[in-house]
Design a protein around this motif. Sequence first.
Motif, short mmCIF file in Angstrom:
data_model
loop_
_atom_site.label_atom_id
_atom_site.label_comp_id
_atom_site.label_asym_id
_atom_site.label_seq_id
_atom_site.Cartn_x
_atom_site.Cartn_y
_atom_site.Cartn_z
N GLY A 194 -10.25 28.94 15.02
CA GLY A 194 -10.97 27.68 15.20
C GLY A 194 -12.47 27.85 15.03
N LEU A 195 -13.17 26.73 14.74
CA LEU A 195 -14.61 26.79 14.58
C LEU A 195 -15.28 25.50 15.03
CD1 LEU A 195 -15.27 24.93 11.87
CD2 LEU A 195 -14.62 26.99 10.66
N CYS A 196 -16.61 25.56 15.13
CA CYS A 196 -17.42 24.40 15.47
C CYS A 196 -18.81 24.60 14.87
CB CYS A 196 -17.50 24.19 16.99
SG CYS A 196 -18.27 25.55 17.89
N THR A 197 -19.66 23.59 14.95
CA THR A 197 -20.98 23.66 14.35
C THR A 197 -22.06 23.27 15.36
OG1 THR A 197 -20.67 21.41 13.49
CG2 THR A 197 -20.20 23.24 11.99
N ASP A 198 -23.30 23.73 15.10
CA ASP A 198 -24.42 23.35 15.96
C ASP A 198 -25.42 22.51 15.17
OD1 ASP A 198 -26.29 25.09 14.61
OD2 ASP A 198 -25.65 26.77 15.85
N THR A 199 -26.40 21.97 15.87
CA THR A 199 -27.34 21.03 15.25
C THR A 199 -28.31 21.68 14.29
OG1 THR A 199 -28.76 21.21 17.21
CG2 THR A 199 -27.21 19.36 17.14
N ASP A 200 -28.39 23.01 14.27
CA ASP A 200 -29.19 23.72 13.28
C ASP A 200 -28.39 24.07 12.04
OD1 ASP A 200 -31.58 23.71 14.77
OD2 ASP A 200 -30.94 25.46 15.92
N GLY A 201 -27.15 23.62 12.01
CA GLY A 201 -26.29 23.89 10.86
C GLY A 201 -25.49 25.16 10.96
N GLY A 202 -25.58 25.85 12.08
CA GLY A 202 -24.82 27.07 12.27
C GLY A 202 -23.34 26.80 12.41
N VAL A 203 -22.53 27.74 11.94
CA VAL A 203 -21.07 27.64 12.01
C VAL A 203 -20.58 28.75 12.93
CG1 VAL A 203 -18.90 27.70 10.73
CG2 VAL A 203 -20.94 26.68 9.69
N TRP A 204 -19.89 28.36 14.00
CA TRP A 204 -19.35 29.30 14.98
C TRP A 204 -17.85 29.41 14.77
CZ3 TRP A 204 -22.61 31.26 19.00
CH2 TRP A 204 -23.90 30.72 19.01
N VAL A 205 -17.36 30.63 14.59
CA VAL A 205 -15.94 30.83 14.29
C VAL A 205 -15.35 31.88 15.23
CG1 VAL A 205 -16.51 32.47 12.44
CG2 VAL A 205 -14.25 31.38 12.49
N ALA A 206 -14.17 31.57 15.78
CA ALA A 206 -13.45 32.49 16.66
C ALA A 206 -12.65 33.46 15.82
CB ALA A 206 -12.54 31.72 17.60
#
Length: 282
Positions: A194-206
């Motif tokens: 799974g993943l999500c994004t932040d307001t700086d455009g970063g992509v966080w992935v497990a």
Amino acid sequence: MTVEVALRTVASFAECPTWDAAGGSLLWVDINRCEAHRFSPSDGRDTAVRFDQPVAAAKPRAGRPGELVLTLRDGVAVAGRDGEVRTLTDWSAEGVRGNDSGVDGLGRLWVGTIAGDTAPGWLGRVAGDGTTHRAVTGTRMSNGIAWSPDGRRMYFVDTLTRRVDVLDYDMASGEAAGRRPFVDLADADGVPDGLCTDTDGGVWVALFRGGAVRRYTPRGRLDREIRVPASLTTACGFGGADLTDLYVTTARREPDHAEPLAGSVFVVPGVAQGVAPAAFAG
């Protein structure tokens, strides 16, 4: 960055942490136990509703507090506050299995499926009347779905490719096209989930089997890694009143005595500002 236990539990396969802003709570699911959970960080209370088949994701419904849109093994359904379940679409005869989902900035639901023995998986948009538009076909194990802050990029994981891909997204029409690799994780410990994004455009992935969550810049450069005390790290999502807390779900091997916190929900407070999640408008 401090990783804390938000909810110590022994979920079999916790997944899809989604912040419900209207309810001030975190939605998450235990796929194998057919449960959708609602966790309140303010008082630590966690409640669950059990269904008759595996639940891969639960998202809030716009303007209908307490109601959920569920991605199930066999299709998509809406669950009312009274427990009544209404099916929107059913793909059981097709042979695929529902998995992760996401909701775009205008409340459209996107769902990914896992391929069956003879049926390829797909990524598609499911409307409130059950109409399904498939944007990507031939997937094997669809997972994380999220959007860039401006809504012009859609990120998607087909886990067995060991990549995070990106598509061009038209928010006005809800069309996604131009799928291409964003990050190659072939050399990473674990596989992308799974993943999500932040307001700086970063992509966080497990990283499943990797016990970590990674952040990649909008250019696809790794700039942060958070270690989690459970190797089966399944998904991540921002929550809290200001969306600065990163929640991380994990799964558990049975029996598992080596990882006492496996199956728990973790939180990393104040790590970044998440993109505000939308509720399903169907």
